[in-house]
Design a protein around this motif. Structure first.
Motif, PDB file in Angstrom:
ATOM      1  N   ASP A 135      44.267 -69.324 115.828  1.00 40.22           N
ATOM      2  CA  ASP A 135      44.092 -68.039 115.167  1.00 40.22           C
ATOM      3  C   ASP A 135      45.436 -67.322 115.127  1.00 40.22           C
ATOM      4  OD1 ASP A 135      43.137 -65.716 114.079  1.00 40.22           O
ATOM      5  OD2 ASP A 135      42.097 -65.047 115.891  1.00 40.22           O
ATOM      6  N   ILE A 136      45.909 -67.015 113.942  1.00 40.98           N
ATOM      7  CA  ILE A 136      47.212 -66.376 113.763  1.00 40.98           C
ATOM      8  C   ILE A 136      47.267 -65.018 114.455  1.00 40.98           C
ATOM      9  CG2 ILE A 136      48.817 -65.462 112.051  1.00 40.98           C
ATOM     10  CD1 ILE A 136      47.601 -67.486 110.085  1.00 40.98           C
ATOM     11  N   LYS A 137      46.209 -64.269 114.364  1.00 42.20           N
ATOM     12  CA  LYS A 137      46.215 -62.904 114.880  1.00 42.20           C
ATOM     13  C   LYS A 137      46.255 -62.844 116.403  1.00 42.20           C
ATOM     14  CE  LYS A 137      44.021 -61.176 110.807  1.00 42.20           C
ATOM     15  NZ  LYS A 137      42.808 -61.092 110.095  1.00 42.20           N
ATOM     16  N   ASN A 138      45.850 -63.915 117.056  1.00 44.01           N
ATOM     17  CA  ASN A 138      45.801 -63.923 118.517  1.00 44.01           C
ATOM     18  C   ASN A 138      46.924 -64.745 119.154  1.00 44.01           C
ATOM     19  OD1 ASN A 138      43.516 -62.269 118.583  1.00 44.01           O
ATOM     20  ND2 ASN A 138      42.170 -64.034 118.301  1.00 44.01           N
ATOM     21  N   MET A 139      47.992 -65.003 118.413  1.00 46.01           N
ATOM     22  CA  MET A 139      49.111 -65.760 118.976  1.00 46.01           C
ATOM     23  C   MET A 139      49.871 -64.880 119.961  1.00 46.01           C
ATOM     24  SD  MET A 139      50.661 -67.772 115.668  1.00 46.01           S
ATOM     25  CE  MET A 139      51.696 -68.917 116.519  1.00 46.01           C
ATOM     26  N   LYS A 190      54.514 -67.334 119.248  1.00 50.24           N
ATOM     27  CA  LYS A 190      55.247 -66.934 118.048  1.00 50.24           C
ATOM     28  C   LYS A 190      56.710 -67.363 118.135  1.00 50.24           C
ATOM     29  CE  LYS A 190      52.400 -62.987 116.730  1.00 50.24           C
ATOM     30  NZ  LYS A 190      52.359 -61.520 116.568  1.00 50.24           N
ATOM     31  N   LEU A 191      57.312 -67.200 119.296  1.00 48.45           N
ATOM     32  CA  LEU A 191      58.705 -67.590 119.492  1.00 48.45           C
ATOM     33  C   LEU A 191      58.867 -69.102 119.344  1.00 48.45           C
ATOM     34  CD1 LEU A 191      61.563 -66.629 120.229  1.00 48.45           C
ATOM     35  CD2 LEU A 191      60.953 -66.975 122.619  1.00 48.45           C
ATOM     36  N   THR A 192      57.970 -69.847 119.942  1.00 47.28           N
ATOM     37  CA  THR A 192      58.008 -71.300 119.860  1.00 47.28           C
ATOM     38  C   THR A 192      57.794 -71.770 118.425  1.00 47.28           C
ATOM     39  OG1 THR A 192      57.136 -71.431 122.109  1.00 47.28           O
ATOM     40  CG2 THR A 192      56.989 -73.426 120.770  1.00 47.28           C
ATOM     41  N   PHE A 193      56.812 -71.186 117.766  1.00 41.95           N
ATOM     42  CA  PHE A 193      56.509 -71.522 116.378  1.00 41.95           C
ATOM     43  C   PHE A 193      57.704 -71.184 115.482  1.00 41.95           C
ATOM     44  CE2 PHE A 193      54.316 -70.929 112.283  1.00 41.95           C
ATOM     45  CZ  PHE A 193      53.559 -72.091 112.246  1.00 41.95           C
ATOM     46  N   SER A 194      58.325 -70.041 115.721  1.00 45.58           N
ATOM     47  CA  SER A 194      59.498 -69.628 114.942  1.00 45.58           C
ATOM     48  C   SER A 194      60.638 -70.629 115.109  1.00 45.58           C
ATOM     49  CB  SER A 194      59.968 -68.243 115.378  1.00 45.58           C
ATOM     50  OG  SER A 194      59.001 -67.272 115.105  1.00 45.58           O
ATOM     51  N   GLY A 195      60.867 -71.065 116.341  1.00 49.11           N
ATOM     52  CA  GLY A 195      61.919 -72.049 116.590  1.00 49.11           C
ATOM     53  C   GLY A 195      61.650 -73.366 115.891  1.00 49.11           C
ATOM     54  N   ALA A 196      60.393 -73.781 115.892  1.00 52.35           N
ATOM     55  CA  ALA A 196      60.034 -75.027 115.216  1.00 52.35           C
ATOM     56  C   ALA A 196      60.244 -74.912 113.700  1.00 52.35           C
ATOM     57  CB  ALA A 196      58.584 -75.391 115.526  1.00 52.35           C
ATOM     58  N   VAL A 197      59.862 -73.777 113.131  1.00 54.71           N
ATOM     59  CA  VAL A 197      60.032 -73.581 111.683  1.00 54.71           C
ATOM     60  C   VAL A 197      61.521 -73.516 111.331  1.00 54.71           C
ATOM     61  CG1 VAL A 197      59.642 -71.953 109.778  1.00 54.71           C
ATOM     62  CG2 VAL A 197      57.774 -72.541 111.327  1.00 54.71           C
TER      63      VAL A 197
END
Length: 160
Positions: A2-6, A11-18
């Motif tokens: 769920d995006i809203k409950n990250m 979010k930091l990890t996902f941002s680094g991966a992107v």
């Protein structure tokens, strides 16, 4: 997920991966990402800000870093590319925020880099602004369509 409950960590990890994905795609496509018709497939990744608005700054930084590592026009390309990245990702995030059709991400991905980058490259290269902008637009249309397709695919996994 769920995006809203990250969490902030997610979010930091996902941002680094992107960011890593953006830079790796730029690295492997740089042979046709910096030519007369710049087909920058990596700019399709800007569309992810439609679903994940927290990616606006990381995507701008990704463009800044890729231009620092692979671009050939120094500070103009670094700063200009970073600003263009922020504007493009920010526009995609706004489209998501206002629940616009996801295919509309193709518009800022095609237009903002084409007309934005031309503002500083035309003077540096001594090429007419409109000739350069239209040349860049040819490649960016491909990236815009790829970005719209990416959002369509991701929307099945993460609901906006």
């Amino acid at each position: 997920m769920d995006i809203k409950n990250m969490s902030q960590t997610q979010k930091l990890t996902f941002s680094g991966a992107v960011m890593a994905i953006y830079i790796v795609v730029m690295y492997f496509t740089q042979s046709f990402a910096f030519g007369q018709y710049q087909v920058r497939i990596a700019t399709a990744v800007y569309s992810t800000a439609y679903l994940f608005p927290f990616l606006v700054v990381p995507l701008g930084l990704s463009n800044l870093l890729s231009n620092m590592l692979m671009g050939g026009f120094g500070i103009f390309d670094i700063v200009g590319g970073g600003l263009v990245g922020l504007l493009t990702a920010g526009s995609c995030a706004l489209l998501g925020r206002f629940h616009c059709k996801s295919w509309l991400v193709a518009v800022p991905i095609a237009l903002i880099p084409s007309f934005g980058v031309s503002t500083y490259l035309s003077g540096m290269l001594g090429i007419s602004y409109w000739a350069l902008a239209l040349s860049l637009l040819v490649g960016q249309i491909i990236s815009g369509v790829a970005g719209a397709a990416l959002i369509q695919a991701l929307a099945h996994i993460w609901k906006p």
